[in-house]
Scaffold this motif. Structure first.
Motif, mmCIF file in Angstrom:
data_model
loop_
_atom_site.group_PDB
_atom_site.id
_atom_site.type_symbol
_atom_site.label_atom_id
_atom_site.label_comp_id
_atom_site.label_asym_id
_atom_site.label_seq_id
_atom_site.Cartn_x
_atom_site.Cartn_y
_atom_site.Cartn_z
ATOM 1 N N VAL A 21 0.871 -1.168 0.000
ATOM 2 C CA VAL A 21 0.000 0.000 0.000
ATOM 3 C C VAL A 21 0.909 1.219 0.000
ATOM 4 N N LYS A 22 0.722 2.095 -0.961
ATOM 5 C CA LYS A 22 1.618 3.236 -1.168
ATOM 6 C C LYS A 22 0.877 4.543 -0.950
ATOM 7 N N LEU A 23 1.485 5.430 -0.166
ATOM 8 C CA LEU A 23 0.996 6.807 -0.039
ATOM 9 C C LEU A 23 1.853 7.661 -0.949
ATOM 10 N N THR A 24 1.253 8.137 -2.029
ATOM 11 C CA THR A 24 2.014 8.793 -3.088
ATOM 12 C C THR A 24 2.524 10.164 -2.651
ATOM 13 N N ARG A 25 3.537 10.618 -3.366
ATOM 14 C CA ARG A 25 4.057 11.976 -3.190
ATOM 15 C C ARG A 25 3.671 12.772 -4.437
ATOM 16 N N GLU A 26 2.648 13.573 -4.335
ATOM 17 C CA GLU A 26 2.175 14.413 -5.433
ATOM 18 C C GLU A 26 1.373 15.554 -4.829
ATOM 19 N N PRO A 27 0.931 16.523 -5.616
ATOM 20 C CA PRO A 27 0.225 17.670 -5.035
ATOM 21 C C PRO A 27 -0.964 17.278 -4.167
ATOM 22 N N TRP A 28 -1.712 16.251 -4.579
ATOM 23 C CA TRP A 28 -2.849 15.759 -3.801
ATOM 24 C C TRP A 28 -2.642 14.253 -3.582
ATOM 25 N N PRO A 29 -1.885 13.862 -2.575
ATOM 26 C CA PRO A 29 -1.518 12.446 -2.389
ATOM 27 C C PRO A 29 -2.732 11.530 -2.252
ATOM 28 N N ARG A 30 -2.524 10.260 -2.589
ATOM 29 C CA ARG A 30 -3.573 9.246 -2.484
ATOM 30 C C ARG A 30 -2.928 7.914 -2.102
ATOM 31 N N ASP B 259 11.116 6.751 -4.792
ATOM 32 C CA ASP B 259 10.350 7.950 -5.133
ATOM 33 C C ASP B 259 9.928 8.752 -3.911
ATOM 34 N N ASP B 260 10.539 8.457 -2.743
ATOM 35 C CA ASP B 260 10.272 9.192 -1.515
ATOM 36 C C ASP B 260 8.840 9.014 -1.007
ATOM 37 N N ALA B 261 8.118 8.029 -1.550
ATOM 38 C CA ALA B 261 6.767 7.749 -1.068
ATOM 39 C C ALA B 261 6.837 6.889 0.191
ATOM 40 N N ASP B 262 5.721 6.767 0.892
ATOM 41 C CA ASP B 262 5.629 5.907 2.073
ATOM 42 C C ASP B 262 4.913 4.619 1.693
ATOM 43 N N ASP C 67 -9.074 23.038 0.452
ATOM 44 C CA ASP C 67 -7.847 23.771 0.145
ATOM 45 C C ASP C 67 -6.639 22.886 0.422
ATOM 46 N N GLU C 68 -5.509 23.268 -0.116
ATOM 47 C CA GLU C 68 -4.306 22.445 -0.045
ATOM 48 C C GLU C 68 -3.843 22.240 1.392
ATOM 49 N N THR C 69 -3.975 23.265 2.229
ATOM 50 C CA THR C 69 -3.515 23.162 3.617
ATOM 51 C C THR C 69 -4.332 22.145 4.402
ATOM 52 N N THR C 70 -5.647 22.169 4.242
ATOM 53 C CA THR C 70 -6.521 21.224 4.957
ATOM 54 C C THR C 70 -6.253 19.801 4.491
ATOM 55 N N TYR C 71 -6.117 19.621 3.188
ATOM 56 C CA TYR C 71 -5.865 18.279 2.645
ATOM 57 C C TYR C 71 -4.511 17.759 3.140
ATOM 58 N N ALA C 72 -3.513 18.625 3.151
ATOM 59 C CA ALA C 72 -2.172 18.220 3.604
ATOM 60 C C ALA C 72 -2.183 17.809 5.072
ATOM 61 N N ALA C 73 -3.020 18.450 5.884
ATOM 62 C CA ALA C 73 -3.106 18.089 7.294
ATOM 63 C C ALA C 73 -3.648 16.664 7.464
ATOM 64 N N VAL C 74 -4.644 16.298 6.646
ATOM 65 C CA VAL C 74 -5.190 14.947 6.697
ATOM 66 C C VAL C 74 -4.136 13.928 6.246
ATOM 67 N N VAL C 75 -3.380 14.288 5.217
ATOM 68 C CA VAL C 75 -2.328 13.395 4.725
ATOM 69 C C VAL C 75 -1.250 13.202 5.795
ATOM 70 N N ARG C 76 -0.913 14.280 6.528
ATOM 71 C CA ARG C 76 0.075 14.145 7.608
ATOM 72 C C ARG C 76 -0.422 13.184 8.678
ATOM 73 N N GLN C 77 -1.714 13.271 9.020
ATOM 74 C CA GLN C 77 -2.287 12.329 9.984
ATOM 75 C C GLN C 77 -2.192 10.892 9.468
ATOM 76 N N LEU C 78 -2.476 10.728 8.191
ATOM 77 C CA LEU C 78 -2.409 9.398 7.585
ATOM 78 C C LEU C 78 -0.977 8.866 7.603
ATOM 79 N N ARG C 79 -0.021 9.708 7.254
ATOM 80 C CA ARG C 79 1.381 9.274 7.238
ATOM 81 C C ARG C 79 1.833 8.899 8.647
ATOM 82 N N ASP C 80 1.413 9.673 9.630
ATOM 83 C CA ASP C 80 1.781 9.357 11.016
ATOM 84 C C ASP C 80 1.156 8.034 11.446
#
Length: 587
Positions: A311-320, A330-333, A392-405
């Protein structure tokens, strides 16, 4: 002829199955280990003789502790149902009185009988001298894949046309086990099995052809290592490992080797090669590597370590999150590897249930254009929908940070969210739906724990450790980026420091790579980890930082492993057995 001699001759014939009283028992529990604190919540039993039901026994048991939500989903037994039930101190004596004088029967008997014996010991009760018959073990020797897909109780009940469907309630499962027992006895009656003794020893039959090949083991040493069975064209048929090569290989030609598929393999084999190893760990690792290299047809496991998923968490403007077959630089998780795509999909679903990041595979620019319609998931509130500018990008990035953690350090957000959902569904008696979420959560917890443990070791350029073996000598292993690079035993009288230095110099050069298990297969690194975490280990040197997160997923494993053990009525086919008719002599 004396009466004693007549009686002895009769006894040697064995006790006819039609005269045996069987007590078929099944338990429901709060987990998989009585020693670990799990309790019995229900006992069900059926007493039969000669195909006739003599009596039934059923009681709920008050465990004096809350029943985990996982168990309630599995069995349907809730805290309210057992609140007025008798405790085990009352239920166990009643069952033992019911079962007295019988042969105990259970599907996966070590589990049920183990619980009963544990609580008998806790109460200071002498355990009756029960003979025990395990229908799961017997089925492995009798049932072929043409009969049933596996030896799970539900599959066997269906194969033998039982009118009772197992449902993880004790009495119903015991009734189904009775039908399975009778089906197995009827099947074996056709091959000359008519006594309890014959039924108990049926799996110990070995052909004369197997015994004739005992000489193939004669040249092997009494030492740890790997053995390879080969056919007359030198093709590898099977790879195995043992702490004593000669004794283990000899067992394939004696009554201690009972797997019929192995009997088939031995019939083809003409040569057995042995590779002596310095330590048992080195032998285990060599076995894995040889199986992956030769892919022997008689090895069931470890043949295709390359067939994995992540399972890969991509590194792109809107990760998935994405399901992939390879780890890239590719620096992905990454989470994994998973040997089963189905398990990987369950883990992916658990993450998507908790984090509303996008699930589409579209390329979305950092500033998506307006005018796009939200997808169905967005309308359901399960996607933040960056494609139409809903977030917005900031809100989405915050959710991605929670997911990565969650992936790398602390899984509590997923665990808490799914546990809450399961509890709600269980309260509404939607047990099947809750079960799907349970399986997703278990898949995620195991994957996260595995990834965190493997990654911790593979980040270290080198770990050197030693442990005293049973002979009192020090075994030394050099591990580089999670891969076993060298193994040895310090000779008596040798300078330990010089020996370790020499071993490190001669060790395999290992290069790191991307992902959680870059330098070895996950299975190899896990074997190395188990050795490093075993009692008596002394770390000689650690290059790097070998640590796991304190709040990591490993602390959640115990409950999921206990649940898995409690629901494991599945026993995989040991081997396939073709039955032949035994012709009885005419009188």
């Amino acid at each position: 002829m004396s009466s004693w001699e007549v009686q002895r001759s009769f006894d040697e014939l064995g006790r006819p199955l039609r005269d045996i009283t069987f007590c078929v028992v099944d338990l429901e529990t709060t987990g998989g280990s009585a020693e670990g604190g799990s309790m019995i919540t229900e006992i069900g039993a059926v007493k039969v003789r000669g195909g006739e039901v003599l009596g039934e026994f059923q009681t709920l048991v008050n465990p004096r502790t809350d029943i985990p939500a996982f168990i309630a989903v599995l069995t349907g037994i809730t805290n309210g149902m057992v609140s007025d039930a008798p405790p085990i101190e009352s239920a166990l004596p009643a069952f033992l009185e019911f079962a007295a004088g019988s042969v105990l029967v259970a599907h996966n008997a070590p589990f049920d009988v183990g619980f009963l014996r544990y609580f008998a010991d806790q109460q200071g009760r002498a355990w009756p001298a029960f003979e025990v018959l395990d229908t799961a073990k017997l089925a492995r020797r009798v049932i072929t894949r043409d009969d049933a897909p596996n030896c799970k109780l539900s599959s066997l009940a269906k194969a033998f046309n039982s009118p009772t469907t197992p449902n993880h309630r004790a009495l119903e499962d015991a009734r189904a086990t009775v039908d399975v027992l009778h089906g197995l006895m009827e099947r074996l009656g056709g091959v000359g099995v008519h006594t309890l003794e014959e039924l108990q020893t049926f799996s110990s039959r070995v052909t004369t052809a197997q015994r004739r090949k005992r000489h193939l083991a004669e040249g092997l040493p009494h030492a740890p290592g790997v053995y390879l069975f080969r056919d007359d064209r030198a093709r590898v048929l099977y790879v195995g490992t043992s702490r004593d090569l000669r004794s283990r290989v000899r067992s394939y030609f004696t009554a201690s080797e009972t797997r019929s598929r192995m009997g088939e393999m031995v019939g083809i084999a003409t040569v057995v090669d042995g590779i002596e190893c310095a330590t048992a760990l080195e032998a285990e690792v060599r076995e894995l590597r040889l199986i992956a290299e030769h892919k022997p047809r008689y090895n069931r496991r470890s043949r295709f370590p390359e067939r994995v998923h992540f399972v890969k968490l991509t590194r792109e403007p809107w990760p998935r999150l994405s399901l992939v077959r390879r780890v890239l630089d590719d620096d992905a998780d990454y989470l994994g590897p998973f040997s089963s795509k189905k398990t990987a999909e369950k883990c992916l679903a658990a993450l998507h249930d908790t984090f509303p990041i996008r699930q589409c595979s579209d390329r979305i620019s950092r500033k998506p254009g307006a005018g796009r319609s939200p997808c169905v998931l967005a309308e359901m509130g399960r996607c933040l929908s960056p494609c139409d500018g809903s977030v917005d990008e900031t809100t989405y990035a915050a959710v991605v940070r929670q997911l990565r953690d969650t992936l790398l350090r602390d899984p509590d957000e997923v665990v808490d969210a799914i546990n809450a959902r399961m509890a709600t569904l269980a309260d509404d008696e939607r047990f099947e739906e809750a079960g799907h979420h349970r399986d997703r959560l278990a898949a995620f917890v195991r994957a996260a724990a595995r990834t965190q443990r493997l990654s911790a070791l593979t980040r270290c350029p080198e770990v050197v450790a030693t442990r005293r073996n049973d002979a009192g000598r020090w075994e030394v292993h050099v591990v580089r980026f999670g891969r076993l690079a060298a193994a040895g035993v310090i000779p008596s009288g040798a300078d330990a420091v010089d020996y370790v230095a020499s071993l490190r110099l001669s060790a395999e050069t290992v290069r790191t790579g991307p992902g959680p298990v870059p330098a070895a297969t996950a299975e190899e690194t896990e074997k190395v980890l188990r050795w490093l975490e075993s009692p008596g280990i002394r770390l000689v040197d650690v290059d790097g930082e070998w640590t796991c997160p304190v709040a990591g997923a490993t602390r959640h494993l115990a409950v999921h492993d206990a649940v898995n053990q409690s629901r494991l009525s599945l026993v995989p086919f040991s081997e396939r057995r073709e039955l032949t008719t035994v012709h009885q002599p005419t009188r």
